[in-house]
Design a protein around this motif. Structure first.
Motif, PDB file in Angstrom:
ATOM      1  N   VAL A 169      53.574   5.243 -11.957  1.00 44.38           N
ATOM      2  CA  VAL A 169      54.486   6.180 -12.619  1.00 44.38           C
ATOM      3  C   VAL A 169      54.561   5.887 -14.109  1.00 44.38           C
ATOM      4  CG1 VAL A 169      56.855   7.033 -12.671  1.00 44.38           C
ATOM      5  CG2 VAL A 169      55.806   6.414 -10.496  1.00 44.38           C
ATOM      6  N   LEU A 170      54.440   6.957 -14.904  1.00 47.30           N
ATOM      7  CA  LEU A 170      54.521   6.876 -16.361  1.00 47.30           C
ATOM      8  C   LEU A 170      55.419   7.987 -16.868  1.00 47.30           C
ATOM      9  CD1 LEU A 170      50.721   6.571 -17.242  1.00 47.30           C
ATOM     10  CD2 LEU A 170      52.402   4.762 -17.450  1.00 47.30           C
ATOM     11  N   PRO A 171      55.973   7.823 -18.063  1.00 42.72           N
ATOM     12  CA  PRO A 171      56.673   8.950 -18.683  1.00 42.72           C
ATOM     13  C   PRO A 171      55.691  10.115 -18.890  1.00 42.72           C
ATOM     14  CG  PRO A 171      57.132   6.917 -19.869  1.00 42.72           C
ATOM     15  CD  PRO A 171      56.057   6.616 -18.869  1.00 42.72           C
ATOM     16  N   PRO A 172      56.172  11.356 -18.863  1.00 40.60           N
ATOM     17  CA  PRO A 172      55.288  12.526 -18.959  1.00 40.60           C
ATOM     18  C   PRO A 172      54.342  12.513 -20.164  1.00 40.60           C
ATOM     19  CG  PRO A 172      57.495  13.216 -18.377  1.00 40.60           C
ATOM     20  CD  PRO A 172      57.565  11.751 -18.672  1.00 40.60           C
ATOM     21  N   ASP A 173      54.822  12.101 -21.326  1.00 41.32           N
ATOM     22  CA  ASP A 173      53.967  12.087 -22.512  1.00 41.32           C
ATOM     23  C   ASP A 173      52.821  11.081 -22.373  1.00 41.32           C
ATOM     24  OD1 ASP A 173      55.528  14.009 -23.664  1.00 41.32           O
ATOM     25  OD2 ASP A 173      56.604  12.639 -24.995  1.00 41.32           O
ATOM     26  N   GLN A 174      53.129   9.906 -21.850  1.00 40.15           N
ATOM     27  CA  GLN A 174      52.093   8.896 -21.663  1.00 40.15           C
ATOM     28  C   GLN A 174      51.093   9.325 -20.598  1.00 40.15           C
ATOM     29  OE1 GLN A 174      53.878   5.116 -20.821  1.00 40.15           O
ATOM     30  NE2 GLN A 174      54.554   4.795 -22.933  1.00 40.15           N
ATOM     31  N   ALA A 175      51.590   9.949 -19.532  1.00 37.75           N
ATOM     32  CA  ALA A 175      50.698  10.429 -18.477  1.00 37.75           C
ATOM     33  C   ALA A 175      49.760  11.493 -19.022  1.00 37.75           C
ATOM     34  CB  ALA A 175      51.510  10.978 -17.309  1.00 37.75           C
ATOM     35  N   ARG A 176      50.288  12.398 -19.836  1.00 36.61           N
ATOM     36  CA  ARG A 176      49.461  13.453 -20.429  1.00 36.61           C
ATOM     37  C   ARG A 176      48.378  12.847 -21.316  1.00 36.61           C
ATOM     38  NH1 ARG A 176      52.625  15.912 -24.482  1.00 36.61           N
ATOM     39  NH2 ARG A 176      51.595  14.396 -25.771  1.00 36.61           N
ATOM     40  N   ASP A 177      48.770  11.921 -22.177  1.00 39.28           N
ATOM     41  CA  ASP A 177      47.804  11.287 -23.078  1.00 39.28           C
ATOM     42  C   ASP A 177      46.721  10.538 -22.298  1.00 39.28           C
ATOM     43  OD1 ASP A 177      49.326  12.248 -25.155  1.00 39.28           O
ATOM     44  OD2 ASP A 177      50.226  10.309 -25.654  1.00 39.28           O
ATOM     45  N   LEU A 178      47.139   9.761 -21.313  1.00 39.64           N
ATOM     46  CA  LEU A 178      46.191   8.971 -20.534  1.00 39.64           C
ATOM     47  C   LEU A 178      45.272   9.879 -19.709  1.00 39.64           C
ATOM     48  CD1 LEU A 178      45.433   6.028 -20.023  1.00 39.64           C
ATOM     49  CD2 LEU A 178      47.048   6.020 -18.131  1.00 39.64           C
ATOM     50  N   GLY A 179      45.833  10.919 -19.104  1.00 41.97           N
ATOM     51  CA  GLY A 179      45.030  11.853 -18.326  1.00 41.97           C
ATOM     52  C   GLY A 179      44.004  12.572 -19.181  1.00 41.97           C
ATOM     53  N   GLN A 180      44.396  12.962 -20.389  1.00 40.44           N
ATOM     54  CA  GLN A 180      43.462  13.628 -21.296  1.00 40.44           C
ATOM     55  C   GLN A 180      42.364  12.674 -21.756  1.00 40.44           C
ATOM     56  OE1 GLN A 180      45.693  15.437 -24.473  1.00 40.44           O
ATOM     57  NE2 GLN A 180      46.612  16.948 -23.119  1.00 40.44           N
ATOM     58  N   MET A 181      42.736  11.444 -22.054  1.00 47.07           N
ATOM     59  CA  MET A 181      41.714  10.466 -22.453  1.00 47.07           C
ATOM     60  C   MET A 181      40.754  10.199 -21.295  1.00 47.07           C
ATOM     61  SD  MET A 181      43.556   7.731 -24.997  1.00 47.07           S
ATOM     62  CE  MET A 181      44.852   7.246 -23.891  1.00 47.07           C
ATOM     63  N   GLY A 182      41.288  10.144 -20.077  1.00 42.43           N
ATOM     64  CA  GLY A 182      40.432   9.946 -18.914  1.00 42.43           C
ATOM     65  C   GLY A 182      39.461  11.097 -18.735  1.00 42.43           C
ATOM     66  N   TYR A 183      39.935  12.325 -18.943  1.00 46.76           N
ATOM     67  CA  TYR A 183      39.051  13.485 -18.832  1.00 46.76           C
ATOM     68  C   TYR A 183      37.941  13.413 -19.881  1.00 46.76           C
ATOM     69  CZ  TYR A 183      37.298  18.223 -19.062  1.00 46.76           C
ATOM     70  OH  TYR A 183      36.463  19.308 -19.090  1.00 46.76           O
ATOM     71  N   MET A 184      38.303  13.070 -21.094  1.00 47.46           N
ATOM     72  CA  MET A 184      37.302  12.978 -22.162  1.00 47.46           C
ATOM     73  C   MET A 184      36.290  11.859 -21.862  1.00 47.46           C
ATOM     74  SD  MET A 184      37.974  15.453 -24.124  1.00 47.46           S
ATOM     75  CE  MET A 184      37.010  15.105 -25.550  1.00 47.46           C
ATOM     76  N   GLN A 185      36.761  10.738 -21.327  1.00 49.54           N
ATOM     77  CA  GLN A 185      35.863   9.639 -20.967  1.00 49.54           C
ATOM     78  C   GLN A 185      34.907  10.087 -19.868  1.00 49.54           C
ATOM     79  OE1 GLN A 185      37.788   5.973 -19.881  1.00 49.54           O
ATOM     80  NE2 GLN A 185      35.970   5.172 -18.903  1.00 49.54           N
ATOM     81  N   TRP A 186      35.445  10.746 -18.852  1.00 52.13           N
ATOM     82  CA  TRP A 186      34.613  11.224 -17.756  1.00 52.13           C
ATOM     83  C   TRP A 186      33.580  12.238 -18.269  1.00 52.13           C
ATOM     84  CZ3 TRP A 186      34.460  16.339 -16.088  1.00 52.13           C
ATOM     85  CH2 TRP A 186      33.670  16.571 -14.970  1.00 52.13           C
ATOM     86  N   LEU A 187      34.034  13.171 -19.089  1.00 53.48           N
ATOM     87  CA  LEU A 187      33.153  14.199 -19.634  1.00 53.48           C
ATOM     88  C   LEU A 187      32.043  13.582 -20.489  1.00 53.48           C
ATOM     89  CD1 LEU A 187      32.650  17.254 -19.940  1.00 53.48           C
ATOM     90  CD2 LEU A 187      34.182  17.203 -21.906  1.00 53.48           C
ATOM     91  N   GLY A 188      32.400  12.620 -21.314  1.00 53.73           N
ATOM     92  CA  GLY A 188      31.420  11.976 -22.179  1.00 53.73           C
ATOM     93  C   GLY A 188      30.383  11.164 -21.414  1.00 53.73           C
ATOM     94  N   ALA A 189      30.720  10.739 -20.204  1.00 56.05           N
ATOM     95  CA  ALA A 189      29.799   9.929 -19.418  1.00 56.05           C
ATOM     96  C   ALA A 189      28.843  10.771 -18.568  1.00 56.05           C
ATOM     97  CB  ALA A 189      30.580   8.986 -18.511  1.00 56.05           C
ATOM     98  N   LEU A 190      29.069  12.081 -18.510  1.00 55.65           N
ATOM     99  CA  LEU A 190      28.170  12.923 -17.714  1.00 55.65           C
ATOM    100  C   LEU A 190      26.794  12.970 -18.360  1.00 55.65           C
ATOM    101  CD1 LEU A 190      30.320  16.062 -16.801  1.00 55.65           C
ATOM    102  CD2 LEU A 190      29.636  14.183 -15.308  1.00 55.65           C
TER     103      LEU A 190
END
Length: 100
Positions: A14-35
């Motif tokens: 569990v994270l505060p909404p802002d931190q979850a949003r930031d982390l989720g977006q960074m995770g998406y960018m990391q995943w996308l960049g690794a394709l």
């Protein structure tokens, strides 16, 4: 392999909404960049969402990651709702040690 590493970094509970949003977006960018350049994006996005979806109820950051994947599958030619956060100091090494 990269997907599993990304999900491990996102699944922090569990994270505060802002931190979850930031982390989720960074995770998406990391995943996308690794394709790989020759990858079928829709197939890879569906696979990533299928793997990540069971983790989403317990981890808001993974839920954000899944939502971004779903949006990109439903509307592949539209920009995703990514929010650029302002850089801020988080305390550095001292703050990380205090978290342990």
């Amino acid at each position: 392999m990269q997907l599993e590493q990304t999900l491990t970094k996102l699944d922090v509970g569990v994270l505060p909404p802002d931190q979850a949003r930031d982390l989720g977006q960074m995770g998406y960018m990391q995943w996308l960049g690794a394709l790989p350049a020759c990858a079928d994006y829709l197939a890879e996005a569906r696979r990533a969402r299928a793997v990540a979806r069971p983790l989403a109820p317990a981890s808001p950051a993974v839920a954000v990651f899944c939502r971004l994947l779903s949006l990109s599958i439903q509307q592949p030619l539209r920009p995703l709702p990514m929010v650029k956060t302002a850089p801020k100091r988080r305390g550095g090494a001292r703050a990380r040690r205090l978290q342990l």
